[in-house]
Every structure is written in structure tokens, then in C-alpha cells.
Design an enzyme around this catalytic site. Structure first.
Site, PDB file in Angstrom:
ATOM      1  N   TYR A 108     -11.943  -5.360  10.096  1.00 48.94           N
ATOM      2  CA  TYR A 108     -11.360  -4.868  11.355  1.00 48.94           C
ATOM      3  C   TYR A 108     -11.285  -5.987  12.390  1.00 48.94           C
ATOM      4  CZ  TYR A 108     -12.367  -0.613   8.889  1.00 48.94           C
ATOM      5  OH  TYR A 108     -12.397   0.351   7.913  1.00 48.94           O
ATOM      6  N   ASP A 116     -13.564   7.788   6.823  1.00 45.59           N
ATOM      7  CA  ASP A 116     -13.800   8.206   8.206  1.00 45.59           C
ATOM      8  C   ASP A 116     -14.876   9.272   8.288  1.00 45.59           C
ATOM      9  OD1 ASP A 116     -12.220   6.530   9.716  1.00 45.59           O
ATOM     10  OD2 ASP A 116     -10.415   7.678   9.227  1.00 45.59           O
ATOM     11  N   GLU A 168       0.852  -1.199   0.000  1.00 42.66           N
ATOM     12  CA  GLU A 168       0.000   0.000   0.000  1.00 42.66           C
ATOM     13  C   GLU A 168       0.888   1.250   0.000  1.00 42.66           C
ATOM     14  OE1 GLU A 168      -3.547   0.482   2.657  1.00 42.66           O
ATOM     15  OE2 GLU A 168      -2.410   2.212   3.384  1.00 42.66           O
ATOM     16  N   HIS A 199     -14.493  -2.291  14.174  1.00 42.37           N
ATOM     17  CA  HIS A 199     -14.348  -0.886  13.774  1.00 42.37           C
ATOM     18  C   HIS A 199     -14.600  -0.015  15.003  1.00 42.37           C
ATOM     19  CE1 HIS A 199     -15.475   2.989  11.983  1.00 42.37           C
ATOM     20  NE2 HIS A 199     -14.644   2.641  11.014  1.00 42.37           N
ATOM     21  N   LYS A 247     -21.032  -6.547   3.220  1.00 43.09           N
ATOM     22  CA  LYS A 247     -20.196  -6.046   2.116  1.00 43.09           C
ATOM     23  C   LYS A 247     -19.773  -7.192   1.191  1.00 43.09           C
ATOM     24  CE  LYS A 247     -17.156  -3.721   4.918  1.00 43.09           C
ATOM     25  NZ  LYS A 247     -16.146  -2.736   5.367  1.00 43.09           N
ATOM     26  N   ALA A 257     -19.985   1.505   3.335  1.00 41.62           N
ATOM     27  CA  ALA A 257     -19.204   0.930   2.243  1.00 41.62           C
ATOM     28  C   ALA A 257     -20.044  -0.080   1.453  1.00 41.62           C
ATOM     29  CB  ALA A 257     -17.958   0.257   2.800  1.00 41.62           C
ATOM     30  N   HIS A 301      -7.970   3.195  -3.815  1.00 45.59           N
ATOM     31  CA  HIS A 301      -8.884   3.315  -2.676  1.00 45.59           C
ATOM     32  C   HIS A 301      -9.925   4.378  -3.036  1.00 45.59           C
ATOM     33  CE1 HIS A 301      -5.952   1.664   0.593  1.00 45.59           C
ATOM     34  NE2 HIS A 301      -5.692   1.130  -0.587  1.00 45.59           N
ATOM     35  N   ARG A 360     -16.122   3.361   3.042  1.00 40.37           N
ATOM     36  CA  ARG A 360     -16.965   4.494   3.413  1.00 40.37           C
ATOM     37  C   ARG A 360     -16.096   5.717   3.648  1.00 40.37           C
ATOM     38  NH1 ARG A 360     -19.238   5.288   9.334  1.00 40.37           N
ATOM     39  NH2 ARG A 360     -17.019   5.765   9.507  1.00 40.37           N
TER      40      ARG A 360
END
Ligand code: FAD
Length: 290
Positions: free
Chosen positions: A147, A109, A17, A151, A167, A126, A77, A107
């Protein structure tokens, strides 16, 4: 090509990344970083975007250049919070025209600004973006975020897992995890994911610690935990040997985490490079990947 299809041909894989530098005069150095890290032959590279879609233009341009000039398989992203569908269409069409095939659907932050309100038609989750992508852009491969510690906005991991399932049921191909520093957190999470009947890849995301300041900033933003002993060791390293000793310990720790994950059969590992060449190369060498 969709990343999910590439995964079948390369096991285990490494993916990287990158973040687009805001100062464009730093782009030549950024592209040198990419060139140097290409040595690990990443399955894909992902390009972050700023909060509320800020720097989305940079994400787009860098993603396209990584495809066209560096012949890498890039994934852009894309956050949907506060974004109009017109803006999303324009971003996605530009990627399609440049033959970029993969998007990480996020989504983003929630803004700190307490007065923030969703406008009519804007996506709240998302999963809304995933279903929008599947409806209008079936050409894209889609990844989503997950997560292992839940999250930060979720009441419980159980609740968050429900939405991860949503999702993936909306037909995202795979998930990448938030960073974690204790592999048991990942293994326990994976078990709970599989118990829900999710059989899609959950790619672990690993952050090599390269500085205490950066670590503190990242932890405060993402809500991940760090084992007390590792944090203590990092502070001792800092007192005794300064920034260089912190970096060395961070590299050793990330190498150990990645090795254990690969040994136990993860499909691959996603590395949050923070655009750091030396640290990443040291890890690849220690793992025998280059
Ligand atoms: P969601 O999946 O929508 O989840 C957000 C919260 O809402 C969770 O608590 C979830 O449980 C809950 N939720 C989800 N669906 C529903 C529903 N239908 N009803 C009620 N609640 C629901 N941020 C950036 O700004 N730029 C980046 O480039 C970026 N890259 C990232 C890469 C990875 C691998 C990861 C793990 C995170 C990244 N983030 C990035 C951070 C991410 O944007 C934040 O964590 C954000 O707060 C949540 O995004 P999400 O896509 O996970 O949201």
C-alpha cells in the site's frame, strides 16, 4: 511456473487482474474478454475473490480454466480472514491438482459486522497465511499486497511498511501495490521499501478509470487518493462529453502513468482491468504493446 522466475525472462511485463462474474451466465462473455486481452501476452493473470472468501469457488474454477484452456499463467487471490485451515487446504489442493503455481496471499477486508470475532486457529494477518503456505505448500509462488499510501487501518505508512517487510521476510516472492494515481507516491514508497533493505519486486498496480461511479466506489473501499486536478478534469469531461469522455480521459491518464513507470524501469505493470476490454486494448495500443 513461479511468477518470480518468469519475471527474469520478460522485462518489462504486463499482468492483468480479472474478477469472476457472480452471474455465471456472464462467464462466456468473461472468457471472450480474456481471449481478447491475451493479445498483450501478459506475464500472468490474477483472479480476485470476494470479501470473506465469498465466491472462492468461482475464483478457483476460473483460475483453473485460465491455466488449462487459455494456457495463461494464473494467480489465484486467496483471503484468510474468517477462513478455516480446512477450507484453505481444500482450495490449495485443488489448485495444485490443476497445476496452478501461484497465489496472492491476502488477509482480506475486515468485516463491517461489528460482532465479527476470529475463531480459534484462524489467521489474523496475511503474514500468517504466507508462513502457512511456505510450511505446507512450498510448491506455490507467493505474492502479497502493498500500500503506497499505507493500508487504511494502519496508523502510519511506517507501521504498514513493517508488516509488508514481515510478509516478504516470511518469504513471499514479490508484492503488488494498491492502485495509485500519482506516480510520485509509488516512487517515494519504493524508496522507503528499499531503505528497509527489501530488494524484492514491488509491482505497481494501475487502474484505468472507466467511469466516475466505479471510481468513487473503489476509492471509498481502498482509501487511495486521487490528485484534485485529475478528479476535476474527470468531472469536467463528464459534464461536457458524458461517460465516453470520462473513459477517454481515464485511458489517456492510465497510459501516461504506465509509460512513465516503464520508462523509469519498473519490472512490469499490473493492470486492474475490471474486465474492461476496450479500455485496456486502447491503452496497450497507445503504449505500442500490441
Ligand atoms: P495484511 O497484510 O494482513 O494487513 C492488513 C492490516 O493489518 C494493515 O494495516 C497492516 O499494517 C496490519 N498488519 C499486518 N500484519 C500485522 C501484524 N502482524 N500485526 C499487526 N498488524 C498487522 N481483497 C479481497 O477481498 N479480494 C481480493 O481479491 C483482493 N485483491 C487485492 C489485490 C491487491 C493487489 C491489493 C493491494 C489488495 C487486494 N484486496 C483484495 C484488498 C485486501 O484484502 C485488503 O486491503 C485487506 O484489508 C488487507 O489485506 P492484506 O493482505 O494487505 O492484509
Amino acid at each position: 511456473m513461479h511468477i518470480i522466475n518468469l519475471m527474469d525472462n520478460k522485462k518489462p511485463f504486463v499482468s492483468l487482474e480479472f474478477f469472476p462474474p457472480k452471474d455465471q451466465t456472464l462467464w462466456p462473455k468473461f472468457f471472450e474478454t480474456v481471449e481478447k486481452l491475451k493479445i498483450v501476452n501478459p506475464l500472468f493473470v490474477s483472479v480476485t475473490c470476494g470479501a470473506l472468501g465469498s465466491s472462492q469457488e468461482y475464483t478457483k474454477e476460473i483460475t483453473i480454466r485460465l491455466k488449462q484452456e487459455f494456457k495463461l499463467e494464473p494467480m489465484a487471490h486467496l483471503t484468510c480472514i474468517g477462513s478455516s485451515t480446512d477450507k484453505l487446504h481444500s482450495f490449495l489442493k485443488a489448485l495444485l491438482n490443476a497445476r496452478v503455481d501461484n497465489v496472492l496471499a491476502l488477509r482480506g477486508d475486515f468485516p463491517q459486522d461489528k460482532t465479527f470475532n476470529y475463531k480459534e486457529g484462524e489467521f489474523k494477518h496475511a503474514s500468517d497465511l504466507v508462513s502457512f503456505l511456505r510450511k505446507h505448500y512450498p510448491q506455490f509462488g507467493i505474492a502479497v499486497a502493498s500500500y503506497p499510501e499505507g493500508h487504511p487501518e494502519s496508523f502510519s505508512l511506517e507501521e504498514d511498511l513493517k508488516f509488508l517487510k514481515l510478509k516478504l521476510d516470511e518469504d513471499a516472492d514479490f508484492a503488488i501495490t494498491q492502485l495509485f494515481f500519482d506516480n510520485n507516491i509509488y516512487w517515494n514508497f519504493l524508496e522507503r521499501v528499499r531503505d528497509l533493505g527489501i530488494d524484492k519486486p514491488i509491482v505497481p498496480g494501475i487502474l484505468p478509470v472507466t467511469s466516475l461511479t466505479a471510481l468513487e466506489r473503489i476509492l471509498s473501499q481502498c482509501g487511495a487518493s486521487i490528485p484534485k486536478q485529475f478528479l476535476r478534469d474527470l468531472h469536467i469531461a463528464d459534464e461536457k462529453g458524458g461517460a465516453e469522455a470520462v473513459r477517454a480521459l481515464g485511458i489517456k491518464y492510465a497510459t501516461m502513468q504506465i509509460k512513465e513507470l516503464l520508462d523509469r524501469g519498473v519490472p512490469g505493470v499490473h493492470i486492474y482491468t475490471l474486465n474492461r476490454v476496450k479500455a485496456c486494448l486502447n491503452i496497450f495500443r497507445a503504449l505500442g504493446l500490441v
